[in-house]
Design an enzyme around this catalytic site. Sequence first.
Site, short mmCIF file in Angstrom:
data_model
loop_
_atom_site.label_atom_id
_atom_site.label_comp_id
_atom_site.label_asym_id
_atom_site.label_seq_id
_atom_site.Cartn_x
_atom_site.Cartn_y
_atom_site.Cartn_z
N HIS A 1 5.74 0.36 13.74
CA HIS A 1 4.88 0.05 12.62
C HIS A 1 4.02 -0.86 12.97
O HIS A 1 2.67 -0.97 12.62
CB HIS A 1 5.20 0.45 11.29
CG HIS A 1 6.18 1.60 11.14
ND1 HIS A 1 7.68 1.71 10.97
CD2 HIS A 1 5.69 2.74 10.72
CE1 HIS A 1 7.94 2.81 10.52
NE2 HIS A 1 6.85 3.66 10.50
N GLN B 1 2.54 15.43 15.96
CA GLN B 1 1.98 15.03 14.78
C GLN B 1 0.38 14.30 15.23
O GLN B 1 -0.43 14.76 14.44
CB GLN B 1 2.66 14.07 14.10
CG GLN B 1 1.79 13.32 12.84
CD GLN B 1 2.94 12.44 12.15
OE1 GLN B 1 3.71 12.93 11.36
NE2 GLN B 1 3.04 11.04 12.25
N GLY C 1 7.16 3.93 5.33
CA GLY C 1 8.00 2.94 4.89
C GLY C 1 9.06 2.63 5.98
O GLY C 1 8.98 3.33 7.09
O1 PAF Z 1 4.67 9.49 10.69
C1 PAF Z 1 4.68 9.35 9.39
O2 PAF Z 1 5.38 8.34 9.14
C2 PAF Z 1 4.24 10.32 8.42
O3 PAF Z 1 4.35 11.73 8.83
C3 PAF Z 1 2.89 10.28 7.99
C4 PAF Z 1 2.03 10.42 9.21
C5 PAF Z 1 2.70 8.82 7.15
C6 PAF Z 1 2.47 11.38 6.89
O4 PAF Z 1 3.45 11.24 5.83
#
Ligand code: PAF
Length: 285
Positions: A39, A155, A33
Amino acid sequence: MEPKTILSPSDMSALRDEWEHDGARVAFVPTMGALHQGHLALVERAKTLADRVVVSIFVNPIQFGPNEDFEKYPRTLKSDLELLSPLGADAVFLPNATSMYPKGFQTYVTNRGMANDLDGASRPGHFDGVLTVVLKLFNLVRPHAAIFGKKDYQQWRLIMAMAHDLALRVEVLGHDTIREEDGLAMSSRNRYLSADERKIGLRLSQGLFAARSAVKAAKDKATVETAMVAFRTMVGSGAELKMDYVEVRRQADLTPFAATNDAPAVMLVAGRVGATRLIDNLEFE
Ligand code: PAF
């Protein structure tokens, strides 16, 4: 059309079963969020890849360390839904912590390689939390493709490694970092910065771009050294900006970039401005 809001894991699974029946291709954008243009770009990309798009919003408690910002992490659901509304996502999945981690929850995903380095070194357990939630979300949403921002480069690479190592049937895609006009990488945490801190934080992206133009393409150890020097000159270090790491790594597995190595490289940086930890990176061609 407004996206359906789905609250429980079982409802998410049931909706996914319906779509299975229709033979729909599904793309997924997991988020915590506090949505911003970065996003939204992922959701737009997802729309081009599939018949159905799911966005999840879940501030995942298990990826925050005890002294991190879980409590104060921005929660802006109303504006998140408003931002998503024109984009044509089909469902917004909004589970809560109890439904994701019910009493007795005891199984975690651990990467024993690159998760211990870079951000993983400063944030022990962080990537276990990320991989665990992402695997669970993947199992509920069962996407054909999932899209992650390259701003969180480590990540993204860890999720790709998980998908490969565990033979997940999902294509994990990375999307270029979206930046503010002045170059600052968009992040939900940027809203923590005061105007002065923001100016200091900007040095990270300025340093990265300066370093990249100093060497154009990282081809050998010497050009990498030049890039590091260019970065450090640009950024400086001191009480106002405490650098955590400045590294040049191979893009694919984040192992150190070596002298004879002609694999594509990425420069990754992390630093703390006041109480806010900022990360950024730039791929070399
Ligand atoms: O990058 C993010 O916002 C978070 O690390 C994710 C991939 C939604 C996991 O909680």
